[in-house]
Scaffold this active site. Structure first.
Site, mmCIF file in Angstrom:
data_model
loop_
_atom_site.group_PDB
_atom_site.id
_atom_site.type_symbol
_atom_site.label_atom_id
_atom_site.label_comp_id
_atom_site.label_asym_id
_atom_site.label_seq_id
_atom_site.Cartn_x
_atom_site.Cartn_y
_atom_site.Cartn_z
ATOM 1 N N HIS A 63 0.821 -1.477 0.037
ATOM 2 C CA HIS A 63 -0.077 0.012 -0.112
ATOM 3 C C HIS A 63 0.919 1.317 -0.055
ATOM 4 O O HIS A 63 0.697 2.315 -0.685
ATOM 5 C CB HIS A 63 -1.004 -0.019 1.303
ATOM 6 C CG HIS A 63 -1.628 1.139 1.266
ATOM 7 N ND1 HIS A 63 -3.267 1.093 1.053
ATOM 8 C CD2 HIS A 63 -1.557 2.372 2.029
ATOM 9 C CE1 HIS A 63 -3.746 2.406 1.322
ATOM 10 N NE2 HIS A 63 -2.649 3.281 1.825
ATOM 11 N N GLU A 64 1.872 1.266 0.780
ATOM 12 C CA GLU A 64 2.821 2.439 0.985
ATOM 13 C C GLU A 64 3.676 2.576 -0.374
ATOM 14 O O GLU A 64 3.677 3.719 -0.822
ATOM 15 C CB GLU A 64 3.777 2.253 2.114
ATOM 16 C CG GLU A 64 3.149 2.114 3.279
ATOM 17 C CD GLU A 64 1.964 3.365 3.795
ATOM 18 O OE1 GLU A 64 2.069 4.316 3.193
ATOM 19 O OE2 GLU A 64 0.935 3.090 4.265
ATOM 20 N N HIS B 76 1.585 4.238 -3.000
ATOM 21 C CA HIS B 76 1.394 5.815 -2.884
ATOM 22 C C HIS B 76 2.750 6.469 -3.603
ATOM 23 O O HIS B 76 2.658 7.455 -4.107
ATOM 24 C CB HIS B 76 1.495 6.218 -1.330
ATOM 25 C CG HIS B 76 0.109 5.854 -0.486
ATOM 26 N ND1 HIS B 76 -0.928 6.708 -1.193
ATOM 27 C CD2 HIS B 76 -0.040 5.547 0.475
ATOM 28 C CE1 HIS B 76 -1.830 6.073 -0.311
ATOM 29 N NE2 HIS B 76 -1.384 5.761 0.920
ATOM 30 N N GLU C 127 -6.318 6.425 -1.265
ATOM 31 C CA GLU C 127 -6.330 5.160 -0.198
ATOM 32 C C GLU C 127 -6.938 3.917 -1.143
ATOM 33 O O GLU C 127 -6.331 3.039 -0.974
ATOM 34 C CB GLU C 127 -7.007 5.727 1.101
ATOM 35 C CG GLU C 127 -6.641 6.521 1.908
ATOM 36 C CD GLU C 127 -4.941 6.080 2.170
ATOM 37 O OE1 GLU C 127 -4.986 4.973 2.444
ATOM 38 O OE2 GLU C 127 -3.962 7.202 2.305
#
Length: 262
Positions: free
Chosen positions: A131-132, A135, A186
């Site tokens: 997930h990071e 980003h 997100e």
């Protein structure tokens, strides 16, 4: 020819500027506004990284700690599937019980020990780290800064045109522009993260176990309206991930670089 008011002229210029600086997000193909250059984003990341190191200080675990070794191992495996040159990935583990993780521009990843305590295996830790990584690949920080830049003139124009109190205008602009964009980022990071996990050999279904356990510990903030949140509610996140996993089993999620998010 009808007279063009100054407000209309400014709005036209802003619209043209917005369209000129629109671009597609890698992997998902989502259209977004971004006026921040990669160099400026990198410099911002360096400043923020220095600030975070000073803030956490002695709370940072050493690179020889088991926790740091675990995070680094999972991260290294995940980034092998990415093709993002020039990123100096760096991991810092913060020795607090806070269930939080974040990434700064330039690939500086911070993971709080509370997240590691929640994860029962590498697959679940990969949910957080992928997930990071997403980003960074999507340049969400640049997009967020760009959105704020466009909000400032919007805020000023709204104050002048409506005569409403500035605090109320600021709230309205946030609800209309800032918060939906944050939630979209997100969701996008969740989606891309599942893709990176699968490509790296991790089990993306681990996201369901992790977020279910997180929801049980956290609750879902039911008193806060959805439109005021920066992140999706846990049950919405679980529902969306379940749908993406269904597509993955049918070969659509992992076989497409430009799948539709929603």
């Amino acid at each position: 020819m009808e007279h063009v008011t100054p407000m209309a002229g400014i709005a036209t210029l802003m619209g043209g500027f917005y369209l000129y600086h629109s671009q597609r997000v890698p992997v998902t193909n989502r259209l977004r506004f971004n006026v921040v250059s990669p160099h400026w984003e990198e410099q911002l990341g360096k400043v923020l990284f220095k600030q975070q190191l000073e803030e956490y200080g002695e709370s940072l675990l050493s690179e020889s700690s088991p926790e740091h070794t675990t995070v680094r191992r999972v991260l290294d495996r995940l980034i092998l599937c990415t093709s993002l040159p020039g990123v100096d990935w760096d991991v810092r583990v913060v020795d607090t019980r806070e269930r939080s993780a974040f990434v700064l521009p330039g690939g500086k990843v911070f993971v709080h020990r509370g997240v590691l305590d929640l994860c029962t295996c590498d697959d679940e830790l990969a949910v957080i780290l992928s997930h990071e990584i997403a980003h960074i690949i999507a340049h969400h920080s640049s997009e967020s800064v760009s959105r704020r830049l466009i909000q400032i003139p919007l805020y000023l124009l709204s104050c002048l045109a409506s005569g409403i109190k500035p605090d109320l205008v600021e709230l309205a602009v946030d609800v209309a522009f800032w918060l939906p964009g944050s939630r979209a980022q997100e969701r996008e990071a969740d989606y891309m993260g599942l893709l990176f996990m699968a490509e790296s050999g991790y089990d993306p279904t681990a996201a369901l176990d992790l977020w279910t356990r997180w929801e049980q510990l956290d609750g879902d903030g039911l008193r806060e309206p959805d439109f005021m949140r920066t992140h999706p509610r846990h049950h919405n996140r679980l529902r969306q991930i379940s749908e993406w996993l269904f597509d993955a089993r049918r070969g659509r999620l992992l076989g497409s670089r430009h799948s539709k998010l929603w």
